[in-house]
Design an enzyme around this catalytic site. Sequence first.
Site, PDB file in Angstrom:
ATOM      1  CG  ASN A   9      -1.958   1.069   1.201  1.00 35.74           C
ATOM      2  OD1 ASN A   9      -1.704   2.186   0.756  1.00 35.74           O
ATOM      3  ND2 ASN A   9      -3.145   0.750   1.698  1.00 35.74           N
ATOM      4  CG  ASN A  11      -2.751   5.809  -0.202  1.00 40.82           C
ATOM      5  OD1 ASN A  11      -2.387   6.888  -0.666  1.00 40.82           O
ATOM      6  ND2 ASN A  11      -3.723   5.096  -0.743  1.00 40.82           N
ATOM      7  CE  LYS A  12      -2.036  -0.195   5.935  1.00 41.32           C
ATOM      8  NZ  LYS A  12      -2.026  -1.565   6.518  1.00 41.32           N
ATOM      9  CG  ASP A  67      -3.755  -6.643   9.998  1.00 43.32           C
ATOM     10  OD1 ASP A  67      -3.683  -6.556   8.758  1.00 43.32           O
ATOM     11  OD2 ASP A  67      -4.719  -7.187  10.572  1.00 43.32           O
ATOM     12  N   GLY A 175      -9.099   4.865   2.437  1.00 39.69           N
ATOM     13  CA  GLY A 175      -9.971   3.873   3.054  1.00 39.69           C
ATOM     14  C   GLY A 175     -11.283   4.475   3.510  1.00 39.69           C
ATOM     15  CE1 TYR A 176     -15.059   0.500   5.067  1.00 36.12           C
ATOM     16  CE2 TYR A 176     -12.765  -0.033   5.541  1.00 36.12           C
ATOM     17  CZ  TYR A 176     -14.009  -0.417   5.089  1.00 36.12           C
ATOM     18  OH  TYR A 176     -14.218  -1.705   4.664  1.00 36.12           O
ATOM     19  CG  ASP A 177      -9.064   7.940   6.619  1.00 35.12           C
ATOM     20  OD1 ASP A 177      -9.296   7.012   7.419  1.00 35.12           O
ATOM     21  OD2 ASP A 177      -7.908   8.318   6.335  1.00 35.12           O
TER      22      ASP A 177
END
Length: 217
Positions: A9, A11-12, A67, A175-177
């Site tokens: 990822n 973004n990570k 995780d 993500g869900y942000d």
Amino acid sequence: MKIYLATGNKNKKKEMIQLLPEHEIVIPSDVGIDFDPDETGVTFYENSLIKAKALYDIVHCPVIADDSGICVDALNGAPGIYSSRYAGPDFMKGKPDGTKISQKDQNIFIIKQTNDAINSGKLPEGAYLNGPRSCHYTCAMVLYLGTDRLYVAQETFEGTLIEKIEDQAGDGGFGYDPIVFLPEFNKTIAQLTSDEKNAISHRGKAVKQIQNIIKNL
């Protein structure tokens, strides 16, 4: 220090570079490593350890793995470790064929499923720190330096799900942000600046613990 980040990822990776600017952060794809271990754990910690050990066994250099996922109190903590695979109430742990739905559809599903759970009047027991729509991100992070040299930090990021998808806001984060609202900021996570998010997020807080461990090694 050169630290491998056990993820594909980007973004990570971007977030980790911001959080650990004094270190060189490398992900497997940067050096041509095909990395996709089976995440067979039943907790965030177990999955982070699986990823950390798998990458360490390849690179034999310091590895950080995390995780993380979103946990909704009204859904008894789901989707949790299955957040990236979540595909609605019929596929809480992901589709059998392994295909993933879009983040947009994930956001729509999780809001509707939460609304249905609340409207049923039969919510599971839980902390509900921000009312019946309470949710939190969890991050378990492992710094892996070898079989007998590993360190773990686990943190949460508390918020509440918005009531309808039309209320999603912000173009930051991922993500869900855009659908997780922070009452104390009167914003969604996606409306925060990178610096604001990193200061209070589950990953940001876990990294600070790992950062202190690195300094004291």
